[in-house]
Design an enzyme around this catalytic site. Sequence first.
Site, mmCIF file in Angstrom:
data_model
loop_
_atom_site.group_PDB
_atom_site.id
_atom_site.type_symbol
_atom_site.label_atom_id
_atom_site.label_comp_id
_atom_site.label_asym_id
_atom_site.label_seq_id
_atom_site.Cartn_x
_atom_site.Cartn_y
_atom_site.Cartn_z
ATOM 1 N N ARG A 16 0.820 -1.201 0.000
ATOM 2 C CA ARG A 16 0.000 0.000 0.000
ATOM 3 C C ARG A 16 0.866 1.269 0.000
ATOM 4 N NH1 ARG A 16 -5.451 -0.849 1.031
ATOM 5 N NH2 ARG A 16 -5.668 1.073 2.246
ATOM 6 N N ASP A 139 -3.539 11.301 8.717
ATOM 7 C CA ASP A 139 -4.786 11.064 8.003
ATOM 8 C C ASP A 139 -5.530 12.386 8.004
ATOM 9 O OD1 ASP A 139 -7.705 10.353 7.669
ATOM 10 O OD2 ASP A 139 -6.897 8.326 7.597
ATOM 11 N N TYR A 152 -8.640 5.133 16.193
ATOM 12 C CA TYR A 152 -7.719 5.459 15.101
ATOM 13 C C TYR A 152 -7.499 6.967 15.019
ATOM 14 C CZ TYR A 152 -6.138 6.226 10.300
ATOM 15 O OH TYR A 152 -5.450 6.654 9.184
#
Length: 239
Positions: A16, A139, A152
């Site tokens: 990834r 993120d 997360y």
Amino acid sequence: METSGRAALVTGGARRIGQAIALSLAALGYDIALHYRSSREEAERTAEQVRTLGVSCSLLRADLSRRAETRSLISKARKAFPELSVLVNNASIFRRGPIAETTESLLDEHLEVNFIAPFLLTRDFAASCTSGVVINLLDTRVAASGSIYAAYTLSKKALAELTRLAAVEFAPAVRVNAVAPGLILPPEGEGPEYLERLALKAPLGCVGSLEAVTSAVVYLLQNDYVTGQVLFVDGGESL
């Protein structure tokens, strides 16, 4: 093993985004210390791709949920490549759960891998390398307050703050920055239509590419007057 004279440790580098970053750094001439946990076959394939770019690659296995293994990773990378000067904290786990459904074990697991491991690796990197660059993968969620992925998101928000704290403490020898990707790859078990649907809500209205992320990493690596910054690569989603 012949080395290029400069090297990077990429955690979660077998697949990834981590794989794309490892290959982009190899293309710049960096030897790669490629960390993986369970993706041995994928790590070996990525290592072969790295070597075709004319640099060396060493595979380093470690379970970042186990602190003893985390604490040994920098020394292992430096043993393979004494000229280690780049650390990319990419490895992470991503599991769904709002606060009300987040167990203590789920919270602990996310914090251990997504925050404490990068904390320890950054600390040890700064202590053992006379100079260098740390790049953390965040993120776009760090800019929002959604709680669907509570553990997360909290772990990544903590890592964003670590980026700023470490940039101040370890300057000028070590620069510390972060990249916050948006819709780049679908989660495990989802197809491309998952991202395409979500992309309609972002200002640019499209899904991003792996190259968008790797070019951001390269920018932060090469611009020696940037530290403590979070570069959002998310088509404006964080706005």
